[in-house]
Design a protein around this motif. Structure first.
Motif, PDB file in Angstrom:
ATOM      1  N   LEU A  47     -10.015  14.305   1.101  1.00 11.98           N
ATOM      2  CA  LEU A  47      -8.629  14.366   0.601  1.00 11.98           C
ATOM      3  C   LEU A  47      -7.765  15.344   1.398  1.00 11.98           C
ATOM      4  CD1 LEU A  47      -9.347  14.176  -3.225  1.00 11.98           C
ATOM      5  CD2 LEU A  47      -8.315  12.399  -1.793  1.00 11.98           C
ATOM      6  N   ALA A  48      -8.404  16.246   2.151  1.00 15.75           N
ATOM      7  CA  ALA A  48      -7.645  17.193   2.969  1.00 15.75           C
ATOM      8  C   ALA A  48      -6.723  16.455   3.934  1.00 15.75           C
ATOM      9  CB  ALA A  48      -8.602  18.107   3.728  1.00 15.75           C
ATOM     10  N   ASN A  49      -7.069  15.228   4.284  1.00 17.64           N
ATOM     11  CA  ASN A  49      -6.209  14.450   5.196  1.00 17.64           C
ATOM     12  C   ASN A  49      -5.085  13.743   4.469  1.00 17.64           C
ATOM     13  OD1 ASN A  49      -7.817  15.016   7.479  1.00 17.64           O
ATOM     14  ND2 ASN A  49      -9.332  13.549   6.694  1.00 17.64           N
ATOM     15  N   ASP A  50      -5.050  13.875   3.151  1.00 13.20           N
ATOM     16  CA  ASP A  50      -4.060  13.124   2.374  1.00 13.20           C
ATOM     17  C   ASP A  50      -2.967  14.003   1.789  1.00 13.20           C
ATOM     18  OD1 ASP A  50      -4.265  10.342   2.354  1.00 13.20           O
ATOM     19  OD2 ASP A  50      -6.130  10.417   1.202  1.00 13.20           O
ATOM     20  N   ILE A  51      -2.897  15.253   2.224  1.00 11.04           N
ATOM     21  CA  ILE A  51      -1.930  16.145   1.571  1.00 11.04           C
ATOM     22  C   ILE A  51      -0.490  15.755   1.868  1.00 11.04           C
ATOM     23  CG2 ILE A  51      -3.432  18.172   1.273  1.00 11.04           C
ATOM     24  CD1 ILE A  51      -2.308  19.288   3.861  1.00 11.04           C
ATOM     25  N   ARG A  52      -0.268  14.992   2.935  1.00 13.16           N
ATOM     26  CA  ARG A  52       1.109  14.579   3.245  1.00 13.16           C
ATOM     27  C   ARG A  52       1.375  13.111   2.911  1.00 13.16           C
ATOM     28  NH1 ARG A  52      -0.755  17.488   7.263  1.00 13.16           N
ATOM     29  NH2 ARG A  52       0.037  19.602   7.463  1.00 13.16           N
ATOM     30  N   THR A  53       0.397  12.451   2.350  1.00 15.87           N
ATOM     31  CA  THR A  53       0.528  11.001   2.125  1.00 15.87           C
ATOM     32  C   THR A  53       1.575  10.662   1.078  1.00 15.87           C
ATOM     33  OG1 THR A  53      -1.812  10.820   2.652  1.00 15.87           O
ATOM     34  CG2 THR A  53      -0.796   8.892   1.641  1.00 15.87           C
ATOM     35  N   GLY A  54       1.659  11.467   0.052  1.00 15.62           N
ATOM     36  CA  GLY A  54       2.554  11.146  -1.062  1.00 15.62           C
ATOM     37  C   GLY A  54       1.938  10.119  -1.978  1.00 15.62           C
ATOM     38  N   LYS A  55       2.643   9.834  -3.054  1.00 17.15           N
ATOM     39  CA  LYS A  55       2.123   8.912  -4.060  1.00 17.15           C
ATOM     40  C   LYS A  55       1.904   7.525  -3.448  1.00 17.15           C
ATOM     41  CE  LYS A  55       2.337   8.584  -8.955  1.00 17.15           C
ATOM     42  NZ  LYS A  55       1.056   9.308  -9.078  1.00 17.15           N
ATOM     43  N   ILE A  56       0.829   6.867  -3.848  1.00 15.69           N
ATOM     44  CA  ILE A  56       0.555   5.526  -3.322  1.00 15.69           C
ATOM     45  C   ILE A  56       1.334   4.523  -4.172  1.00 15.69           C
ATOM     46  CG2 ILE A  56      -1.266   3.848  -2.804  1.00 15.69           C
ATOM     47  CD1 ILE A  56      -1.752   6.439  -1.305  1.00 15.69           C
ATOM     48  N   PRO A  57       2.214   3.748  -3.541  1.00 23.53           N
ATOM     49  CA  PRO A  57       2.976   2.785  -4.332  1.00 23.53           C
ATOM     50  C   PRO A  57       2.101   1.618  -4.795  1.00 23.53           C
ATOM     51  CG  PRO A  57       3.507   2.567  -1.993  1.00 23.53           C
ATOM     52  CD  PRO A  57       2.536   3.699  -2.107  1.00 23.53           C
ATOM     53  N   THR A  58       2.448   1.003  -5.923  1.00 23.86           N
ATOM     54  CA  THR A  58       1.658  -0.140  -6.400  1.00 23.86           C
ATOM     55  C   THR A  58       2.399  -1.463  -6.219  1.00 23.86           C
ATOM     56  OG1 THR A  58       2.510   0.171  -8.631  1.00 23.86           O
ATOM     57  CG2 THR A  58       0.400   1.200  -8.146  1.00 23.86           C
ATOM     58  N   ASP A  59       3.654  -1.387  -5.764  1.00 25.64           N
ATOM     59  CA  ASP A  59       4.384  -2.652  -5.555  1.00 25.64           C
ATOM     60  C   ASP A  59       4.231  -3.127  -4.114  1.00 25.64           C
ATOM     61  OD1 ASP A  59       5.715  -0.491  -4.545  1.00 25.64           O
ATOM     62  OD2 ASP A  59       7.719  -1.156  -5.160  1.00 25.64           O
TER      63      ASP A  59
END
Lengths: 670, 247
Positions: free
Chosen positions: A488-500
């Motif tokens: 998850l350390a690589n996901d700190i800038r990803t932001g919320k994952i959209p579902t649409d």
């Protein structure tokens, strides 16, 4: 794709510590922006959800029951192992590691098992701090008992309800986080598919089991902790709802499925009484601490007992065959489960089964009651106690130790086990195989983790008693919370994952199409009809003993049942309401695929090891004659299967097993 | 044996329910009550009708999921068992058996015999825990000796399976036995002392908020509890609450 177990370098005793020191961490402020989905809230999922939330991640947890407290971990009775060495009987991390690898018949991953043994002591500390009321001795310290396959006393317990108390501990830790809003709990929800975005697991499709609504949930990682697949046999000690759907769905989306043929048939279950039977009930292995297993020596006595002309208590000591003590003098009644189960089957196949179906042996507490009675008489300073007094005193001790189990037996069988030996027979209990994971507990889908019974890693081909609770809590409290951070350390800038997104659209459509198919299919037969047929094939041909001919037949028969299922199954009611038949239909559809892969795996593994016994592979001579014969030269590997459409087309990937810290030996309990 | 079943059918929480009669034949005395229900449901599915929805899971009497009110008693006529462990040998050929959901304002019916017990969840969330993070560095498990007596008593309280039979059987629909069991478990252990004051206050407040009734000491809950949870736990909870209110 090549399998990389990602086991760290270095000496086995330093691997985990060194590894933890070097992996990536997510800082507390960033954890608030990361979501994790946990599917299943038993010991593994519940402890993982609570710990991840404590660390600061946003957790969404899913359970098909109406509360996390109902997960089937709750039914575990006997205890939990930990290398505390409180008894001073020579226990250590190494010895727990050694016993587990040996007990697993040298088919587990060494580094994972060592880590499990290492964190085992922390589990007990954590649980006591949570208020788990473990059994204590008169000095106020923790008590231990012994389990099969080991020579020390390292099992901690809470009466015959250890799983219940540990699960309620994890549940309480979850409740604290639910109250804080760090866990969003979705009860009565079932995961029906995983959603992948750019190859990574980014969410799930779930069905609200009350309204029938199909929901999209996104996250940065998905943890599957959905338990084992024992219900592929229809009859097992699993809960009625226990299922493999979550594990099977991730398998179909790219997670390899490992060693499905390693299934534990538990030796001490209450025998079947008729065709209406819906499930089997386990009697804790802890009973083998004090119970002696036997069948009559002479066939006349067997017949007399079956016809009701004799009672087991009428037989004298030398008319009884204590076959475990006879065959395995060193371990006696405490041999590992696979060995005890096969020995019971051997006697019953030879015609010595003691009930009407011929599928039962005795578990007798008379000696223990007498021994405890005499001891108590001494302690209480009773001179020349009568036989009745001794029995009375002894029964009290046995009641204190196993009272709830004896009561359960009496309610089901309608016979008093204090006076009459219990009848027991093996039943499907636990599945050692499961979703393949690396050292981080990540599957072959990046960002998709699998923990607890649902994964394959720690028990090899056979699990020792009181090790399932240990593994579930080790994974959830102490392993996953570290290893998932590295990813998850690589996901700190990803932001919320959209579902649409198209990926969610597609996954949702697949789920809805399947539900619509079931509701609209104009079949005539119930889901259970097919499940029972599958179970019969599994038990007869992929059960305690397997051979090439039977396994090939099983594969063909399961395929035929699966085809008939899709044509003829009838699901009443509608999709937009609570519909238990619809839930079952989806689960059985998945079992009908898993069962075939199971048989295929068993066919491939032309050796006997642990819970997998191939009739073609037995010792032919010497002291071990008739015992299982392992083949380390050709089969010291994990079989990880890749999904390719039909189960029969699955592709095998091998992870070689190396044993650097333990010498591979024949597993002898003689 | 052949039986007549009078079963509560209700499509969903919004619809009105009613008792419906069914017949089952050739029921073995060795069957569990839920296996008898399986027979009925198989019969209904084969006839193209909707089966009766009921909660169940472990069928070993420990998960607390099953929840039927049988012939006017929570979990039926046997003592010390849940519905899944009730066996048909408790009934006779020709019997008529009435089967209803657990009834309480705080347990609304979801469908047929399935009720919503999320009020229990919210009570647990209000304080049914000890605030200790997972670290692996809590003190050694044997650092604080606990007398066997206290540990055993805590275990007896902790054995509650959260099924709700106590509420269903109580004329006041009181949840005091359920809440008292949890409060007692922690009150008896040294680990539970630190948060004892807030715990009992918060759990009781949530219980009242959910619409459960008060305890009038009739003791029906103790009789019907499948795990034999004692009324002493209610007394202990009241004492804890009294102590807490003085602090």
């Amino acid at each position: 794709m090549a399998l990389d177990s990602r086991v760290p370098q270095g000496p086995i005793k330093d691997k985990w510590t060194d590894y933890k020191n070097k992996i990536n961490l997510v800082n507390p402020a960033n954890k608030r922006h990361i979501d994790v989905i946990v599917v299943g809230t038993g010991l593994a999922g519940g402890s993982a959800a609570a710990t991840l939330a404590e660390l600061g991640y946003n957790v969404k947890a899913f359970a098909y029951q109406d509360s996390p407290r109902r997960a089937h971990s709750i039914a575990a009775q006997g205890g939990i192992n930990a290398a505390k060495n409180y008894q001073g009987d020579g226990d250590s991390t190494y010895r727990l590691f050694y016993d587990t690898v040996k007990g697993g018949d040298y088919r587990s991953r060494e580094a994972n098992v060592y880590r499990l043994a290492e964190v085992s002591a922390n589990i007990i500390d954590q649980c006591v701090a949570q208020g788990v009321p473990f059994a204590r001795d008169y000095g106020g310290l923790l008590d231990n008992r012994s389990f099969g396959g080991v020579l020390v006393s390292r099992t901690f317990y809470a009466k015959g309800q250890t799983g219940q108390q540990l699960l309620l501990g994890a549940y309480s830790a979850m409740n604290r986080q639910i109250a804080r809003g760090k866990i969003e709990m979705f009860n009565r929800h079932e995961m029906l598919d995983v959603v992948k975005v750019d190859g990574k697991a980014r969410g799930i499709i779930a069905r609200n089991l009350v309204t029938g609504e199909i929901e999209r949930h996104s996250a940065h990682a998905v943890v599957v902790a959905s338990g084992g697949y024992g219900n592929v046999y229809f009859l097992s000690t699993n809960a009625m709802g226990s299922n493999a759907t979550a594990a099977w769905k991730i398998h179909k989306k790219g997670a390899y499925f490992a060693n499905p043929c390693y299934t534990q048939i538990h030796p001490t279950c209450i025998p079947r009484s008729g065709d209406y039977q819906s499930k089997l009930t386990l009697m804790s292995e802890s009973l083998r601490n004090d119970g002696r297993i036997w069948v009559p020596k002479n066939m006349e006595d067997v017949l007399a007992i079956r016809e009701g002309r004799k009672k087991p208590t009428d037989l004298s000591e030398d008319e009884r065959d204590y076959y475990l003590e006879r065959r395995y003098p060193a371990f006696g009644n405490l041999v590992p489960r696979d060995v005890a189960s096969r020995a019971a089957k051997e006697r019953c196949d030879a015609g010595y089964g003691v009930n009407a179906t011929g599928e039962a042996v005795y578990l007798d507490f008379a000696s223990a009651i007498e021994r405890y009675g005499k001891e108590q008489a001494k302690i209480q300073n009773i001179q020349n106690p009568s036989k009745e007094k001794i029995t009375e005193l002894g029964e009290k001790i046995v009641e204190a130790k196993y009272g709830n189990l004896f009561q359960m037996y009496e309610k089901i069988v309608d016979e008093n086990p204090y006076k009459m030996p219990m009848m027991i027979y093996p039943a499907t209990h636990y599945t050692m195989g499961g979703v393949w994971v690396d050292y981080n507990l990540m599957t072959t889908i990046p960002g998709c983790y699998c923990i607890g019974e649902a994964n394959f890693s720690d028990h090899g081909a056979n699990r020792l008693g009181a090790s399932a609770l240990m593994q579930g809590l080790a994974d959830g409290y102490f392993v996953l919370p570290y290893t998932i951070g590295d990813y998850l350390a690589n996901d700190i800038r990803t932001g919320k994952i959209p579902t649409d997104t198209p990926e969610f659209d597609e996954a949702e459509k697949e789920v809805k199409d399947r539900i619509d198919f079931f509701i609209n299919n104009n079949g005539t037969k119930s889901v259970d009809y097919f499940h029972k047929r599958l179970g019969k094939v599994m038990w007869d041909k992929v059960g305690m003993a397997r051979n090439e001919k039977g396994l090939k037949e099983a594969m063909a028969e399961i395929k035929a049942i699966r085809e008939a299922f899709w044509k003829e199954v009838k699901v009443p009611g509608s999709a937009n309401e609570m519909n238990p038949e619809l839930e079952k239909a989806g689960r059985v559809a998945d079992f009908l695929e898993l069962g075939e892969l199971f048989a295929k795996d068993a066919l491939m593994r032309e050796e006997s090891c642990g819970g997998h016994f191939r009739e073609e592979s037995v010792e032919l001579e010497g002291e071990q004659k008739g015992e299982a014969k392992r083949n380390d030269k050709d089969f010291a590997f994990v079989a990880a299967w890749e999904y390719k459409g039909e189960p029969a087309d699955a592709v095998l990937h091998k992870e070689a097993l190396e044993f650097k810290d333990i010498e591979l030996k024949q597993r002898s309990y003689k | 044996m052949n039986l007549t079943l009078k079963i509560w059918r209700q499509k969903d929480s919004q619809s009105k329910g009613q008792m419906v009669d069914y017949k089952v034949t050739d029921i073995s005395e060795h069957m569990s009550f839920l296996e008898m229900m399986d027979v009925l449901n198989e019969q209904l599915v084969n006839a193209g009708e909707e089966p009766v929805a009921f909660d169940h899971d472990c069928r070993e009497g420990i998960c607390g999921m099953c929840s039927m009110y049988i012939n006017g008693e929570a979990h039926g006529p046997d003592r010390g068992v849940t519905t899944c462990q009730l066996h048909m040998r408790m009934f006779k050929d020709g019997d008529t058996i009435t089967i209803e959901p657990f009834r309480a304002a705080a347990f609304p019916v979801i469908k047929d015999l399935v009720v919503d017990r999320s009020s229990f969840e919210r009570i647990q969330q209000a304080g049914g825990y000890i605030s200790v993070n997972t670290s692996g560095n809590t003190q050694d498990a044997n650092a604080i000796p606990i007398s066997k007596h206290a540990a055993d008593e805590a275990m007896d309280a902790a054995t509650c399976i959260g099924c709700g039979a106590c509420v269903a059987t109580c004329k006041n629909s009181s949840a005091m036995l359920f809440v008292g069991a949890k409060v007692s478990q922690y009150a008896l252990l040294p680990q539970g002392q630190v948060e004892a004051v807030d715990r009992v206050k918060n759990m009781v407040a949530q219980m009242d908020l959910e619409g459960f009734g008060n305890c009038t000491n009739t003791g029906a809950c103790e009789v019907e509890c499948p795990k034999g949870i004692s009324l002493d736990n209610i007394a202990r909870m009241n004492r804890e609450l009294m102590k807490a209110s003085l602090k």
